[in-house]
Write a protein that holds these residues in place. Structure first.
Motif, PDB file in Angstrom:
ATOM      1  N   SER A 216     -70.018  55.947  16.723  1.00 44.67           N
ATOM      2  CA  SER A 216     -68.805  56.677  17.098  1.00 44.67           C
ATOM      3  C   SER A 216     -69.032  58.180  17.175  1.00 44.67           C
ATOM      4  O   SER A 216     -68.186  58.910  17.658  1.00 44.67           O
ATOM      5  CB  SER A 216     -67.725  56.353  16.064  1.00 44.67           C
ATOM      6  OG  SER A 216     -66.547  57.021  16.317  1.00 44.67           O
TER       7      SER A 216
ATOM      8  N   TYR B 262     -67.464  52.062  11.908  1.00 43.42           N
ATOM      9  CA  TYR B 262     -67.726  53.119  12.885  1.00 43.42           C
ATOM     10  C   TYR B 262     -68.249  54.345  12.158  1.00 43.42           C
ATOM     11  O   TYR B 262     -67.604  54.842  11.229  1.00 43.42           O
ATOM     12  CB  TYR B 262     -66.441  53.477  13.638  1.00 43.42           C
ATOM     13  CG  TYR B 262     -65.786  52.278  14.272  1.00 43.42           C
ATOM     14  CD1 TYR B 262     -66.277  51.745  15.461  1.00 43.42           C
ATOM     15  CD2 TYR B 262     -64.682  51.659  13.686  1.00 43.42           C
ATOM     16  CE1 TYR B 262     -65.689  50.632  16.043  1.00 43.42           C
ATOM     17  CE2 TYR B 262     -64.089  50.545  14.258  1.00 43.42           C
ATOM     18  CZ  TYR B 262     -64.591  50.037  15.435  1.00 43.42           C
ATOM     19  OH  TYR B 262     -64.014  48.926  16.008  1.00 43.42           O
TER      20      TYR B 262
ATOM     21  N   ASP C 193     -68.429  57.886  12.364  1.00 46.40           N
ATOM     22  CA  ASP C 193     -67.748  58.868  13.201  1.00 46.40           C
ATOM     23  C   ASP C 193     -68.440  60.225  13.132  1.00 46.40           C
ATOM     24  O   ASP C 193     -69.265  60.496  12.260  1.00 46.40           O
ATOM     25  CB  ASP C 193     -66.286  58.987  12.770  1.00 46.40           C
ATOM     26  CG  ASP C 193     -65.409  59.501  13.894  1.00 46.40           C
ATOM     27  OD1 ASP C 193     -65.879  59.502  15.053  1.00 46.40           O
ATOM     28  OD2 ASP C 193     -64.274  59.917  13.634  1.00 46.40           O
ATOM     29  N   GLY C 194     -68.078  61.065  14.058  1.00 44.75           N
ATOM     30  CA  GLY C 194     -68.613  62.420  14.114  1.00 44.75           C
ATOM     31  C   GLY C 194     -67.886  63.167  15.209  1.00 44.75           C
ATOM     32  O   GLY C 194     -66.963  62.634  15.831  1.00 44.75           O
ATOM     33  N   SER C 195     -68.287  64.386  15.442  1.00 46.30           N
ATOM     34  CA  SER C 195     -67.646  65.154  16.507  1.00 46.30           C
ATOM     35  C   SER C 195     -68.667  66.117  17.099  1.00 46.30           C
ATOM     36  O   SER C 195     -69.220  66.956  16.392  1.00 46.30           O
ATOM     37  CB  SER C 195     -66.456  65.928  15.947  1.00 46.30           C
ATOM     38  OG  SER C 195     -65.826  66.643  16.983  1.00 46.30           O
TER      39      SER C 195
ATOM     40  N   LEU D 191     -69.759  65.791   7.433  1.00 45.51           N
ATOM     41  CA  LEU D 191     -68.960  64.692   8.002  1.00 45.51           C
ATOM     42  C   LEU D 191     -69.840  63.485   8.324  1.00 45.51           C
ATOM     43  O   LEU D 191     -69.570  62.363   7.881  1.00 45.51           O
ATOM     44  CB  LEU D 191     -68.236  65.158   9.273  1.00 45.51           C
ATOM     45  CG  LEU D 191     -67.529  64.057  10.069  1.00 45.51           C
ATOM     46  CD1 LEU D 191     -66.421  63.404   9.249  1.00 45.51           C
ATOM     47  CD2 LEU D 191     -66.954  64.594  11.376  1.00 45.51           C
TER      48      LEU D 191
ATOM     49  N   GLN E 222     -70.023  59.772   6.640  1.00 44.23           N
ATOM     50  CA  GLN E 222     -69.800  58.577   7.457  1.00 44.23           C
ATOM     51  C   GLN E 222     -70.967  57.587   7.315  1.00 44.23           C
ATOM     52  O   GLN E 222     -70.753  56.378   7.262  1.00 44.23           O
ATOM     53  CB  GLN E 222     -69.614  58.981   8.918  1.00 44.23           C
ATOM     54  CG  GLN E 222     -68.314  59.733   9.185  1.00 44.23           C
ATOM     55  CD  GLN E 222     -67.108  58.820   9.115  1.00 44.23           C
ATOM     56  OE1 GLN E 222     -67.099  57.740   9.705  1.00 44.23           O
ATOM     57  NE2 GLN E 222     -66.090  59.218   8.372  1.00 44.23           N
TER      58      GLN E 222
ATOM     59  N   GLY F 165     -63.478  70.117  16.605  1.00 39.60           N
ATOM     60  CA  GLY F 165     -63.545  68.665  16.630  1.00 39.60           C
ATOM     61  C   GLY F 165     -62.332  67.928  16.092  1.00 39.60           C
ATOM     62  O   GLY F 165     -61.723  68.344  15.110  1.00 39.60           O
TER      63      GLY F 165
ATOM     64  N   HIS G  71     -62.356  60.592  14.952  1.00 33.89           N
ATOM     65  CA  HIS G  71     -61.671  59.440  15.551  1.00 33.89           C
ATOM     66  C   HIS G  71     -61.185  58.424  14.535  1.00 33.89           C
ATOM     67  O   HIS G  71     -60.906  57.275  14.877  1.00 33.89           O
ATOM     68  CB  HIS G  71     -62.612  58.763  16.546  1.00 33.89           C
ATOM     69  CG  HIS G  71     -63.259  59.714  17.484  1.00 33.89           C
ATOM     70  ND1 HIS G  71     -64.502  60.262  17.250  1.00 33.89           N
ATOM     71  CD2 HIS G  71     -62.812  60.263  18.627  1.00 33.89           C
ATOM     72  CE1 HIS G  71     -64.805  61.096  18.231  1.00 33.89           C
ATOM     73  NE2 HIS G  71     -63.792  61.116  19.072  1.00 33.89           N
ATOM     74  N   MET G  72     -61.166  58.825  13.285  1.00 31.36           N
ATOM     75  CA  MET G  72     -60.685  57.914  12.249  1.00 31.36           C
ATOM     76  C   MET G  72     -59.914  58.747  11.230  1.00 31.36           C
ATOM     77  O   MET G  72     -60.215  59.917  11.046  1.00 31.36           O
ATOM     78  CB  MET G  72     -61.871  57.228  11.568  1.00 31.36           C
ATOM     79  CG  MET G  72     -62.795  56.572  12.567  1.00 31.36           C
ATOM     80  SD  MET G  72     -64.110  55.655  11.792  1.00 31.36           S
ATOM     81  CE  MET G  72     -63.233  54.193  11.323  1.00 31.36           C
TER      82      MET G  72
ATOM     83  N   SER H 261     -62.836  62.311   4.789  1.00 27.59           N
ATOM     84  CA  SER H 261     -63.884  63.185   5.353  1.00 27.59           C
ATOM     85  C   SER H 261     -63.489  63.696   6.738  1.00 27.59           C
ATOM     86  O   SER H 261     -63.794  64.835   7.103  1.00 27.59           O
ATOM     87  CB  SER H 261     -65.216  62.444   5.428  1.00 27.59           C
ATOM     88  OG  SER H 261     -65.133  61.339   6.302  1.00 27.59           O
TER      89      SER H 261
ATOM     90  N   TYR I  14     -62.717  67.573   8.012  1.00 23.11           N
ATOM     91  CA  TYR I  14     -63.389  68.155   9.172  1.00 23.11           C
ATOM     92  C   TYR I  14     -62.370  68.792  10.118  1.00 23.11           C
ATOM     93  O   TYR I  14     -62.577  69.890  10.638  1.00 23.11           O
ATOM     94  CB  TYR I  14     -64.204  67.095   9.915  1.00 23.11           C
ATOM     95  CG  TYR I  14     -65.153  67.708  10.912  1.00 23.11           C
ATOM     96  CD1 TYR I  14     -66.345  68.276  10.486  1.00 23.11           C
ATOM     97  CD2 TYR I  14     -64.849  67.760  12.264  1.00 23.11           C
ATOM     98  CE1 TYR I  14     -67.210  68.871  11.378  1.00 23.11           C
ATOM     99  CE2 TYR I  14     -65.707  68.361  13.166  1.00 23.11           C
ATOM    100  CZ  TYR I  14     -66.892  68.912  12.727  1.00 23.11           C
ATOM    101  OH  TYR I  14     -67.740  69.519  13.621  1.00 23.11           O
TER     102      TYR I  14
ATOM    103  N   ARG J 240     -60.690  54.834  16.535  1.00 27.70           N
ATOM    104  CA  ARG J 240     -61.249  53.487  16.372  1.00 27.70           C
ATOM    105  C   ARG J 240     -60.857  52.960  15.007  1.00 27.70           C
ATOM    106  O   ARG J 240     -61.211  53.610  14.017  1.00 27.70           O
ATOM    107  CB  ARG J 240     -62.760  53.443  16.512  1.00 27.70           C
ATOM    108  CG  ARG J 240     -63.548  54.723  16.631  1.00 27.70           C
ATOM    109  CD  ARG J 240     -63.617  55.248  18.002  1.00 27.70           C
ATOM    110  NE  ARG J 240     -64.677  56.266  18.148  1.00 27.70           N
ATOM    111  CZ  ARG J 240     -64.812  56.993  19.223  1.00 27.70           C
ATOM    112  NH1 ARG J 240     -63.994  56.867  20.223  1.00 27.70           N
ATOM    113  NH2 ARG J 240     -65.787  57.871  19.315  1.00 27.70           N
TER     114      ARG J 240
END
Lengths: 468, 381
Positions: free
Chosen positions: A168, A191, A193-195, A213, A217, B125, B128-129, B133, B137, B299
Motif C-alpha cells: 500500500s 496492508y 501503508d505509506g505515503s 510510518l 506499518q 501525505g 490510506h488507513m 501511526s 503522519y 484500504r
C-alpha cells in the motif's frame, strides 16, 4: 514417456529429476490446462525464445517451473501460504519465509505465473479473460499483474492464501485488487501503508517521519504474521536470511556486471529471469539459485572472454527499465533492432546506508532501505536513480518502458524522459508498455518506435565518434 | 432562489477580488480537492484558500497531453492542463499549491506541476488507513503545512486564530448539514443541482460571504413549502464531482432528483465538525483524517460503503448512481462488488457511469440514466 518429458528436458530437468517431479508436474499441467496438443507449440517457443545452449538458462527455466509447482500445489502439499505484492521492498517476504520455515509458500504468485504460464507456455490469456469478468475489466487501465492473480484464483490455478500482504506504500491498485479478492474469498489481508509525499527534488533526503510510518506499518505486518500464522519475524530471521542469500545476491551482481561487457554476452531475457526470480520467490530462488547462477555466470564469462555477444560489438548500449515478464519476443525485438540491453534499474545499486543511522526496529531498517532505492521514495527519486545510472554507466540511451496501467509509473510517463535527458544528457525513449502481458503491446506494436530510437542512437554514436 | 443570483454575482467578481487581495499583500493558497486540507489553517494565517475544483470539459484534459500520458484520471489531467497552460486565471492567482497526496492520480498533479511550472507545490501525505501511526503522519503533515503557510504569509498561526477559523468553518459545515438533512424528507426542499452548486461555490468563494449566504439559503428553504413530486430519489456518489460536471443536470433533466451526494473530491465533507477543545491542530487532524468518511482509496473501503448504505436508507433513495472517472482504479474496483451489497442491504439498484470528460459521452450517458430511472420507478416497457 509423458507428453511433457521433452519440455522438461529442454528446461534443464534430468532423468531422475523428471521421475521425482513427475507426480507434481502431472498435477501442474492438468491445473494450468496444458496437454499433449500444446506441446509442439510450447517446445518450439522455448527453443526459439531461449538460448538453450546455455545450461544456466535451462536451469533458470527449471527453477521457474519448480516455483510454479510449489505455488500451484502449496495447499495440496499442506503448506502455509503467504502472497505478497509486486513490486515489493526487499526483505519482508524473505524474513517471513525464514520464520515460517520450509513447509510454507511465500511468494508473489502473479510474477511466478507470468514467468511460467506466460513466458514458457504463452497461456496467460484465459487467465486474463477470467479476471476481466471478475471485477477487473479490460479498457480501464487496471493492472494486468493483478488480473493474473485474480484470474488464476478464479480458475483454481493457485490456492487461496492464508495471508495477503499489500504494498500500500506504492500503488493503489494492488491493495484495492487484494480487497476485491478478500471480498470474494475472505482470506486475511494486511496492508503496509505509506505515503510518497516527498517534494520534487528532495531525493536522497526525506522526512524521517516517512521511516517511522513505514517502519510501524512493517511492524504491523510482522505482528499480523504472528497472529495469523503463529510465528515471530525477528531481526535474527532477517539477518539469517541475508547471510544465506549473500552468495545469491553476489551471483546476481556478477551477472549484472557481465551484462556490461561489449558485446553484451546474453539476452536481457536471461538476466530478467534471474533477477525476477529473486523478486518473486523466497523458495526456489534460495534453493536452486546458487548453483544455477554459478553455472550461468561461468558460461557467460566464457562468452565475455571470447568476445562473443548477441549484438555486434559497439552497438548502442541501453539502460532498459524492465524486460517483459511473459513475452521474450519484446526483448528480442529490441536486441534485433541492434540495441545492447546492457543495464537495468538494478545495475547500479542504491547508495549505502549512512553508518551514523541506527533504527529501533526491523521495520524501520527495511523502510530506510526502501527510501534509498528511489522507487519507493518519489517520482523524482526514481527518475534521479535512472539518471545517475545512465551517467555512471555511460549509456548511449535509456528505454523508460513504463507500465501503462501502473499509476506510479504512468504518472512519470513524460517526467522520466525529461529528468534523464536534462540531468544525464542521455537520449531517452518513453515507451508505453505492458511488461506483464502483451496482447495490446506486442513486439510488433512497439517495433517501429524502438527501431527509430535504435537508428537515432547509432547515428548519434557515429556523429560523436567523428567529432572526437 | 435569490441567493443563487447573489452567489453567481460573487463568483463573477471572485477573480478580480482575489487579484485585488493579492495586490494588497494577501496570499492565495490553492489546494486540490479531497477534503484533506483544513482551510482553517489558511484562514488563520490571513490567507485565502481556493480549491482547484474546476474541470469537466475536454480542452483542459487535452492541454495535459504534452506532460502526461492518458492513463491518469481526467480530473487530475485537467488540473495539469490548467496549471501548465499559464492561462488559467485561478492557477495564475496562486502563491502556493497544496496537494494532499491521497492517491497516485493526485500525486501526478503535484509532480507534473512542480516540474513544469514555477508554481510552488507543497505535497503532504494522507495515508490510506486509520491507525495511530497514520494519524500521527497526517498530523505531522499539518504541522509542516502550518509552518509553510506561516512562512508564506509572515503571520504566526495562533491557537486562538485557529479556533476562530474553526468556528467559521464549523458554521459552514453545519449549514450544509442542515440543508442536506432537509432533503431526507419527501418533497424537494432544495434541488440537488442547487445544493451541489452551493457546495462547489464554497470551494472558491469568500468564507464569510459563503456562511452568510448559506444562512440565508437555509432560512429561505425552511420557510418555503416543499415542491411535491414523484421524481425518483437518487444518491449520487463517486470519485470526483467537479465544478463544471454536467451529470447532476443530466440526472435532473432525465427526471431524477439527486437528494444526497457522497464524493471523494468535489463535495466538501460536512458531516463532522472540528472540536474546539484541546490542541486545535490535533482537533483538525481528528476531524479531517479520523472522523471524515474515507474515500475508496482507503484500504479497505468498508467505512465508506457502510456510509453509503446509511445514506441510501436515511434519504429513502430509489437508486444509486455511481459516477467514476476513467482510470481511477479504486472506484472502478469497488464498483464491481458494491452493487450486490447495496441490493442485499437496501433492495436498491445501482447504475455505474464513467467519464473521460469527453462530450460525446453525454448522449449515451443520458440514455442510460433515463433507462435506469425508468427501471427503478417500476417501468416495464
Amino acid at each position: 514417456m509423458a507428453f511433457y518429458d521433452r519440455l522438461l528436458e529442454l528446461c534443464g530437468f534430468e532423468g531422475d529429476d523428471i521421475e521425482q517431479q513427475r507426480p507434481r508436474m502431472e498435477q501442474v499441467f492438468t491445473t494450468i490446462h496444458i496437454g499433449p496438443d500444446d506441446m509442439p507449440r510450447v517446445e518450439e517457443r522455448v527453443r526459439r525464445q531461449h538460448d538453450l545452449s546455455l545450461t544456466g538458462v535451462r536451469r533458470l527455466l527449471r527453477a521457474w517451473l519448480l516455483e510454479l509447482a510449489d505455488l500451484v500445489l502449496a495447499r495440496d502439499e499442506g503448506k502455509r501460504i503467504v502472497y505478497y505484492g509486486y513490486p515489493s521492498i526487499q526483505g519482508p517476504g524473505m524474513a517471513i519465509k525464514a520464520a515460517l520455515g520450509e513447509h510454507s509458500y511465500v511468494g508473489c504468485p502473479d510474477v511466478v505465473l507470468c514467468h511460467s504460464v506466460g513466458l514458457i507456455f504463452d497461456a496467460l490469456t484465459p487467465i486474463l479473460e477470467t479476471a476481466e469478468n471478475r471485477g477487473l475489466p479490460a479498457g480501464h487501465g487496471l493492472c494486468s499483474l493483478q488480473q493474473v492473480r485474480n484470474g488464476a484464483l478464479a480458475r483454481g490455478i493457485i490456492p487461496v492464501p492464508d495471508l495477503v500482504v499489500g504494498s500500500s506504500y506504492y500503488c493503489d491498485m494492488g491493495s484495492k485488487a487484494d480487497e476485491l479478492l478478500h471480498e470474494i474469498y475472505g482470506h486475511p489481508a494486511v496492508y503496509i501503508d505509506g505515503s510518497m509525499d516527498s517534494r520534487w527534488g528532495e531525493f536522497p533526503g526525506y522526512d524521517p517521519e516517512r521511516i517511522t510510518l513505514m517502519g510501524t506499518q512493517l511492524g504491523k505486518l510482522f505482528s499480523t504474521v504472528e497472529d495469523v500464522l503463529g510465528v515471530r519475524v525477528t531481526r535474527d530471521c532477517m539477518r539469517e536470511t541475508m547471510a544465506t542469500n549473500r552468495a545469491l545476491f553476489s551471483g546476481l551482481g556478477r551477472l549484472t556486471f557481465q551484462m556490461m561487457a561489449d558485446p553484451v554476452p546474453i539476452s536481457a531475457v536471461v538476466s530478467g529471469m534471474a533477477l525476477n526470480l529473486a523478486a518473486a520467490s523466497t523458495g526456489r530462488f534460495m534453493r536452486e539459485g546458487p548453483e544455477t547462477l554459478e553455472i550461468l555466470c561461468s558460461e557467460v564469462q566464457e562468452r565475455v572472454d571470447a568476445g562473443v555477444g548477441i549484438v555486434e560489438k559497439g552497438a548502442p548500449r541501453v539502460l532498459n527499465f524492465a524486460v517483459s515478464f511473459s513475452d521474450p519476443e519484446i526483448t528480442h525485438m529490441m536486441e534485433r533492432a541492434g540495441l545492447a540491453l546492457a543495464a537495468s534499474f538494478v545495475t547500479v545499486p542504491p547508495a549505502k546506508r549512512d553508518p551514523s543511522l541506527s533504527f529501533e526496529t526491523l521495520g524501520e531498517e527495511l523502510a530506510e532501505a526502501a527510501m534509498r532505492s528511489g522507487a519507493y521514495h518519489s517520482t523524482y527519486g526514481f527518475a534521479k536513480r535512472f539518471a545517475q545510472a545512465a551517467r555512471a554507466l555511460q549509456m548511449d540511451g535509456v528505454i523508460w518502458g513504463y507500465q501503462y496501467n501502473c499509476r506510479p509509473q504512468a504518472l512519470g510517463s513524460h517526467l522520466f524522459k525529461q529528468v534523464i535527458e536534462e540531468e544525464a544528457g542521455v537520449p531517452t525513449l518513453s515507451l508505453e508498455m505492458d511488461i506483464y502481458e502483451s496482447r495490446s503491446y506486442s513486439a510488433e506494436a512497439l517495433k517501429t518506435r524502438v527501431e527509430a530510437f535504435a537508428e537515432m542512437l547509432r547515428a548519434r554514436k557515429v556523429l560523436n565518434q567523428g567529432g572526437r | 432562489m435569490e441567493e443563487l443570483q447573489r452567489l453567481s454575482s460573487h463568483l463573477e467578481n471572485r477573480l478580480s477580488d482575489l487579484a485585488a487581495a493579492r495586490g494588497n499583500g494577501t496570499r492565495i493558497v490553492g489546494y486540490t480537492p479531497g477534503g484533506y486540507l483544513p482551510e482553517e489553517l489558511v484562514l488563520a494565517a490571513g490567507a485565502v484558500p481556493v480549491c482547484m475544483i474546476q474541470a469537466g470539459e475536454r480542452t483542459a484534459v487535452e492541454s495535459s497531453e504534452p506532460y502526461i500520458c492518458r492513463w491518469i484520471d481526467p480530473f487530475c489531467r485537467a488540473q495539469i492542463g490548467l496549471a501548465t497552460s499559464g492561462r488559467d486565471p485561478y492557477y495564475s492567482a496562486l502563491d502556493l499549491l497544496v496537494v494532499p497526496i491521497t492517491d497516485n492520480h493526485i500525486r501526478a498533479i503535484a509532480d507534473v506541476v512542480d516540474y513544469n511550472t514555477d508554481l510552488e507545490v507543497f505535497p503532504f501525505g494522507v495515508p490510506h488507513m486509520k491507525e495511530p501511526s497514520t494519524f500521527q503522519y497526517y498530523l505531522h503533515g499539518l504541522v509542516r503545512l502550518k509552518e509553510r503557510i506561516e512562512a508564506l504569509t509572515g503571520t504566526k498561526i495562533t491557537d486562538e486564530g485557529l479556533k476562530e477559523s474553526i468556528r467559521l468553518c464549523n458554521r459552514e459545515r453545519e449549514l450544509f448539514r442542515t440543508l442536506s438533512t432537509l432533503r431526507q424528507s419527501p418533497g424537494e426542499a432544495i434541488s440537488g443541482s442547487s445544493f451541489i452548486a452551493l457546495n462547489h461555490a464554497s470551494s472558491v468563494s469568500d468564507k464569510r460571504f459563503m456562511v452568510q449566504l448559506l444562512e440565508s439559503v437555509a432560512h429561505t428553504v425552511m420557510s418555503q413549502p416543499r415542491r411535491q413530486d414523484n421524481a425518483p430519489r437518487i444518491l449520487l456518489t463517486g470519485s470526483t464531482l467537479a465544478m463544471g460536471d454536467t451529470l447532476p443536470n443530466l440526472i435532473e433533466d432525465s427526471g431524477g432528483a439527486v437528494v444526497i451526494e457522497e464524493f471523494a473530491e468535489g463535495i466538501r465533507p460536512y458531516w463532522q465538525d472540528v472540536s474546539l477543545e484541546g490542541d486545535p491542530l490535533h482537533a483538525l487532524a481528528e476531524a479531517y483524517f479520523m472522523d471524515r468518511v474515507a474515500p475508496a482509496w482507503f484500504r479497505p473501503g468498508t467505512e465508506r460503503q457502510n456510509f453509503l448504505i446509511r445514506l441510501a436508507r436515511g434519504w429513502h433513495v430509489d437508486g444509486v448512481i455511481w459516477y467514476q472517472l476513467l482510470f481511477r482504479e479504486s472506484y472502478k474496483t469497488e464498483s464491481y462488488y458494491f452493487p450486490d451489497r447495496l441490493q442485499r442491504q437496501t433492495g436498491r439498484s445501482m447504475l455505474v457511469v464513467e467519464s473521460d470528460y469527453d462530450q460525446s459521452e453525454a448522449g449515451q450517458m443520458k440514455t442510460r440514466i433515463e433507462t435506469f430511472l425508468h427501471i427503478i420507478t417500476g417501468g416495464t416497457d
